[in-house]
Design an enzyme around this catalytic site. Structure first.
Site, PDB file in Angstrom:
ATOM      1  N   SER A 101       0.837  -1.198   0.000  1.00  0.00           N
ATOM      2  CA  SER A 101       0.000   0.000   0.000  1.00  0.00           C
ATOM      3  C   SER A 101       0.868   1.243   0.000  1.00  0.00           C
ATOM      4  O   SER A 101       1.663   1.455   0.922  1.00  0.00           O
ATOM      5  CB  SER A 101      -0.912   0.010   1.229  1.00  0.00           C
ATOM      6  N   HIS A 143      -1.176  -1.343  -4.167  1.00  0.00           N
ATOM      7  CA  HIS A 143      -2.480  -0.961  -3.615  1.00  0.00           C
ATOM      8  C   HIS A 143      -2.529   0.551  -3.463  1.00  0.00           C
ATOM      9  O   HIS A 143      -1.692   1.146  -2.770  1.00  0.00           O
ATOM     10  CB  HIS A 143      -2.674  -1.652  -2.257  1.00  0.00           C
ATOM     11  N   ASP A 146      -4.599   3.651  -2.226  1.00  0.00           N
ATOM     12  CA  ASP A 146      -5.677   4.104  -1.342  1.00  0.00           C
ATOM     13  C   ASP A 146      -6.063   5.538  -1.655  1.00  0.00           C
ATOM     14  O   ASP A 146      -5.210   6.433  -1.659  1.00  0.00           O
ATOM     15  CB  ASP A 146      -5.232   4.015   0.115  1.00  0.00           C
ATOM     16  N   MET A 156      -8.905   8.568  -0.517  1.00  0.00           N
ATOM     17  CA  MET A 156      -9.867   8.942   0.519  1.00  0.00           C
ATOM     18  C   MET A 156     -10.374  10.357   0.274  1.00  0.00           C
ATOM     19  O   MET A 156      -9.633  11.214  -0.201  1.00  0.00           O
ATOM     20  CB  MET A 156      -9.197   8.878   1.897  1.00  0.00           C
ATOM     21  N   HIS A 212      -8.300   1.398  -4.331  1.00  0.00           N
ATOM     22  CA  HIS A 212      -9.328   1.275  -3.287  1.00  0.00           C
ATOM     23  C   HIS A 212      -9.863   2.667  -2.982  1.00  0.00           C
ATOM     24  O   HIS A 212      -9.160   3.482  -2.378  1.00  0.00           O
ATOM     25  CB  HIS A 212      -8.688   0.630  -2.052  1.00  0.00           C
ATOM     26  N   MET A 241     -12.117   4.968  -0.969  1.00  0.00           N
ATOM     27  CA  MET A 241     -12.881   5.122   0.280  1.00  0.00           C
ATOM     28  C   MET A 241     -13.578   6.473   0.206  1.00  0.00           C
ATOM     29  O   MET A 241     -13.151   7.463   0.807  1.00  0.00           O
ATOM     30  CB  MET A 241     -11.927   5.024   1.475  1.00  0.00           C
ATOM     31  N   MET A 289     -11.831  -5.432   5.143  1.00  0.00           N
ATOM     32  CA  MET A 289     -11.046  -4.496   5.951  1.00  0.00           C
ATOM     33  C   MET A 289     -10.853  -5.089   7.345  1.00  0.00           C
ATOM     34  O   MET A 289     -11.822  -5.387   8.044  1.00  0.00           O
ATOM     35  CB  MET A 289     -11.744  -3.147   6.046  1.00  0.00           C
ATOM     36  N   ASP A 337      -6.966  -6.161   4.186  1.00  0.00           N
ATOM     37  CA  ASP A 337      -6.196  -4.920   4.323  1.00  0.00           C
ATOM     38  C   ASP A 337      -6.327  -4.408   5.745  1.00  0.00           C
ATOM     39  O   ASP A 337      -7.434  -4.157   6.231  1.00  0.00           O
ATOM     40  CB  ASP A 337      -6.738  -3.877   3.343  1.00  0.00           C
TER      41      ASP A 337
END
Length: 212
Positions: A6, A31, A33, A35, A63, A65, A133, A171
């Site tokens: 990540s 990965h 992330d 947000m 991913h 979020m 998660m 994760d």
């Protein structure tokens, strides 16, 4: 086992070098992330960094979020191999799956620790990946929550019974000990952040996870 470092924990000032380093150390996925500060408290945007790794041959596991699933999916799809959104953020799960697939990406769904794994049942035939998660989404460095292991085992049973092809990803709080528990339950992709970044022995740590 597939290892997905990540970049949440990576040195962003050396973003391309960090991605190349984990790839050369044996990682098959990276990965990513993202947000929005609404669905989760923190904000991370990687859109300015991703052009620097366009030519790096690694599976880009994004991913999101976020609350605006389709807006972020459209923004990140040109830089992603797969986009995972949160079940809890969607008012139209089937529609969001179709929308992301229409952008040319594979599709995953993620669930928070408090969300029952059974809530994924209506969508199990539509996915390429399910992300469990094992911490609250939104920041790195948290401790693995053991209830994730049971969710992984549930998904592994469903996959074996029905012949699904999606990958089971986990994760949060992954290290040498928790990775073994997740792998034994049926996890196939391990997202690792602080366990890898900030250490010099990337290759040894990634190889140890790959052997699980």
């Amino acid at each position: 086992m597939i290892v997905a470092p990540s970049v949440l924990s990576a040195d962003k000032s050396r973003f391309r070098d960090e991605v190349i380093k984990v790839k050369e150390a044996g990682a098959e996925f990276i990965h990513l992330d993202v947000m929005d500060g609404c669905f989760v408290p923190n904000v991370t945007s990687l859109i300015g960094y991703l052009p620097s790794i366009e030519d790096v041959d690694i599976f880009k596991d994004t991913h999101i979020m976020v609350e605006d699933i389709r807006g972020y999916a459209a923004l990140y799809a040109p830089h992603s191999s797969l986009i995972t959104f949160h079940l809890e953020a969607s008012d139209d799960v089937k529609g969001d799956i179709e929308y992301i697939r229409g952008l040319g990406c594979k599709v995953g769904i993620s669930i928070k620790p408090a969300t029952p794994v059974e809530s994924l049942e209506p969508y199990l035939g539509d996915l390429d990946l399910i992300l469990v998660m094992s911490v609250e989404p939104g920041k790195g460095g948290q401790t693995y929550l053991e209830e994730a292991t049971g969710k992984i085992a549930y998904l592994k049973k469903k996959k074996d019974e029905r012949g699904y092809n999606w990958l089971i990803e986990v994760d949060g709080g992954i290290n040498g000990t928790t990775a073994r528990r997740a792998a034994a339950a049926g996890a196939e992709v391990l997202v690792a952040g602080s366990y890898l970044y900030g250490h010099e022995d990337y290759r040894e740590r990634i190889e140890a996870l790959r052997r699980l």
